[in-house]
Scaffold this motif. Structure first.
Motif, PDB file in Angstrom:
ATOM      1  N   SER A  51       0.837  -1.205   0.000  1.00  0.00           N
ATOM      2  CA  SER A  51       0.000   0.000   0.000  1.00  0.00           C
ATOM      3  C   SER A  51       0.870   1.254   0.000  1.00  0.00           C
ATOM      4  CB  SER A  51      -0.885   0.023   1.246  1.00  0.00           C
ATOM      5  OG  SER A  51      -1.595  -1.172   1.388  1.00  0.00           O
ATOM      6  N   PRO A  52       0.354   2.352  -0.560  1.00  0.00           N
ATOM      7  CA  PRO A  52       1.114   3.611  -0.519  1.00  0.00           C
ATOM      8  C   PRO A  52       1.421   3.980   0.941  1.00  0.00           C
ATOM      9  CG  PRO A  52      -0.868   3.845  -1.873  1.00  0.00           C
ATOM     10  CD  PRO A  52      -0.959   2.514  -1.204  1.00  0.00           C
ATOM     11  N   ARG A  53       2.631   4.409   1.182  1.00  0.00           N
ATOM     12  CA  ARG A  53       3.057   4.613   2.561  1.00  0.00           C
ATOM     13  C   ARG A  53       2.207   5.631   3.303  1.00  0.00           C
ATOM     14  NH1 ARG A  53       9.224   5.832   4.188  1.00  0.00           N
ATOM     15  NH2 ARG A  53       8.590   7.955   3.701  1.00  0.00           N
ATOM     16  N   GLU A  54       1.743   6.651   2.578  1.00  0.00           N
ATOM     17  CA  GLU A  54       1.003   7.712   3.286  1.00  0.00           C
ATOM     18  C   GLU A  54      -0.324   7.226   3.878  1.00  0.00           C
ATOM     19  OE1 GLU A  54       1.654   7.796  -0.056  1.00  0.00           O
ATOM     20  OE2 GLU A  54       0.043   8.834  -1.157  1.00  0.00           O
ATOM     21  N   HIS A  55      -0.819   6.101   3.419  1.00  0.00           N
ATOM     22  CA  HIS A  55      -2.105   5.620   3.945  1.00  0.00           C
ATOM     23  C   HIS A  55      -1.983   4.467   4.930  1.00  0.00           C
ATOM     24  CE1 HIS A  55      -4.408   8.238   1.414  1.00  0.00           C
ATOM     25  NE2 HIS A  55      -3.811   7.791   0.328  1.00  0.00           N
ATOM     26  N   ARG A  56      -0.788   3.909   5.041  1.00  0.00           N
ATOM     27  CA  ARG A  56      -0.658   2.660   5.809  1.00  0.00           C
ATOM     28  C   ARG A  56      -1.140   2.753   7.236  1.00  0.00           C
ATOM     29  NH1 ARG A  56       4.674  -0.644   4.045  1.00  0.00           N
ATOM     30  NH2 ARG A  56       4.244  -0.538   1.804  1.00  0.00           N
ATOM     31  N   LYS A  57      -0.781   3.868   7.890  1.00  0.00           N
ATOM     32  CA  LYS A  57      -1.152   3.975   9.309  1.00  0.00           C
ATOM     33  C   LYS A  57      -2.665   4.060   9.476  1.00  0.00           C
ATOM     34  CE  LYS A  57      -0.782   9.011   9.395  1.00  0.00           C
ATOM     35  NZ  LYS A  57      -1.111   8.977   7.937  1.00  0.00           N
ATOM     36  N   ASP A  58      -3.378   4.411   8.405  1.00  0.00           N
ATOM     37  CA  ASP A  58      -4.831   4.553   8.505  1.00  0.00           C
ATOM     38  C   ASP A  58      -5.592   3.247   8.252  1.00  0.00           C
ATOM     39  OD1 ASP A  58      -4.486   7.227   9.111  1.00  0.00           O
ATOM     40  OD2 ASP A  58      -4.436   7.785   6.991  1.00  0.00           O
TER      41      ASP A  58
END
Ligand code: 5AD
Ligand code: FES
Length: 349
Positions: A302-309
């Motif tokens: 997954s794109p890194r900017e969304h992983r934490k979500d």
């Protein structure tokens, strides 16, 4: 007849690939550390017979954190107002596949909450385009419960596999983990339908979910024995701070490993991942999973900017890394224990 000992049950699992409910309960409740090592060796040997030291990889693409469902254990449940919601565009998903293909992935797993944006038309279009670009790749869907017509359309568009954990094989327990709108019967009939349609189908369950008993786990194993899914995903329950299960303890590492070994022996050729949840509760959890009979790992694409979500549970690992970093990390971890990640679709045979 003299009652069976744990070692007898392990022997029977290794040679006849079967056990009764009573035997499974007895084993899970009584297995000692020495016996667990015997079980682990038998499971590792069985995995090695079928897969050698090869570990299959699946590129996991978390396409949406929107979910219309309200499973009590899950951080993405709709009643969690603190969850950050995102969905990937078709182009973002295809970009993940492009970079994944270059890294050697030959299976892409599109996983998401039950998000109405991803209609049959949208998902079929994405599946067709992935299969057009990469005819040598398998596409796995993990999009929750969809209607039978929908599942048929997605299959006809080229999807090869579908993951839908049954979560628990006990109807009453199922009812305590899910809102009243969800039905155990629908879950299981959907799994049977997926298999009948021709999907390589994945069932699975959480270990140590709230209210779970050893008998429930024995029933999970019996359901696996009956359904004979091609894949089985299991991992420890991990509480999420914004759910009402926040104060329940996480599932046990040891019990999860025991169950991985039992599943490997019950169904020697099954595709069995060492899951991210296992890697989250112990720093070497995924390595231990492989040593206990697992043969698949699922690095995040997954794109890194969304992983934490995509926060199903707390403290999920790999939220700060790029796909290539996770792949390298896992390659190193697998080599360290004598295994090799391979570029392969990793189908069920
Ligand atoms: N802890 C561990 N696993 C979880 N899942 C959902 N919530 C949790 C949790 N809190 C698992 C479910 C689901 C899969 C995508 O993640 O088994 O099927
Ligand atoms: Fe993601 Fe190790 S696998 S950081």
């Amino acid at each position: 007849m003299t009652p069976m000992t744990v070692n007898d049950i392990i022997h029977q699992l290794s040679t006849a690939h079967t056990a009764s409910r009573d035997e499974l309960v007895y084993l899970l409740n009584n297995i000692t550390d020495d016996e667990q090592e015997t079980l682990r060796r038998a499971a590792q040997t069985a995995a090695r017979e079928h897969f050698g030291n090869r570990v299959f990889i699946r590129g996991l693409i978390e396409i949406s954190s929107y979910c219309k469902n309200d499973c009590l254990y899950c951080g993405l449940r709709r009643s969690n107002r603190s969850a950050v919601r995102y969905r990937l565009t078709r182009e973002q998903i295809l970009d993940c596949c492009d970079s994944g293909y270059a890294l050697g992935f030959r299976t892409f797993v599109l996983q998401g909450g039950e998000d109405a944006h991803f209609t049959d038309e949208v998902v079929c279009g994405i599946v067709r385009e992935i299969k057009r670009r990469y005819p040598d790749c398998a596409v796995t869907l993990s999009l929750g419960e969809r209607g039978f017509d929908s599942l048929r359309r997605l299959f006809d568009a080229g999807a090869d596999r579908y993951l839908l954990r049954h979560e628990t094989a006990d109807r009453t327990h199922y009812g305590r983990l899910h809102p009243p709108q969800m039905s155990f019967d629908n879950r299981v009939s959907t799994l049977r339908f997926l298999k009948a349609l021709g999907y390589q189908t994945g069932a699975g369950f959480m270990v140590g979910s709230p209210f779970q008993t050893t008998e429930n786990l024995a029933d999970d194993l019996l359901l696996i024995q009956e359904l004979q899914p091609q894949m089985c995903g299991i991992g420890p329950f991990i509480p999420h701070k914004d759910t009402e299960f926040r104060d329940f303890p996480q599932g046990s590492l040891r019990l999860t490993l025991t169950l991985l070994s039992v599943i490997r022996l019950l169904q020697p050729r099954i595709l069995l991942p060492a899951t991210t949840a296992l890697g989250t509760i112990a720093p070497n959890g995924r390595e231990l999973g492989i040593l206990h009979g697992a043969n698949v790992v699922m690095p995040n694409l997954s794109p890194r900017e969304h992983r934490k979500d995509y926060a199903i549970y707390d403290n999920k690992i790999c939220t700060g890394e790029e796909a290539a970093e996770c792949l390298e990390c896992l390659r190193r971890r697998m080599r360290y224990i004598g295994y090799e990640i391979v570029t392969d679709r990793g189908d069920y045979y």
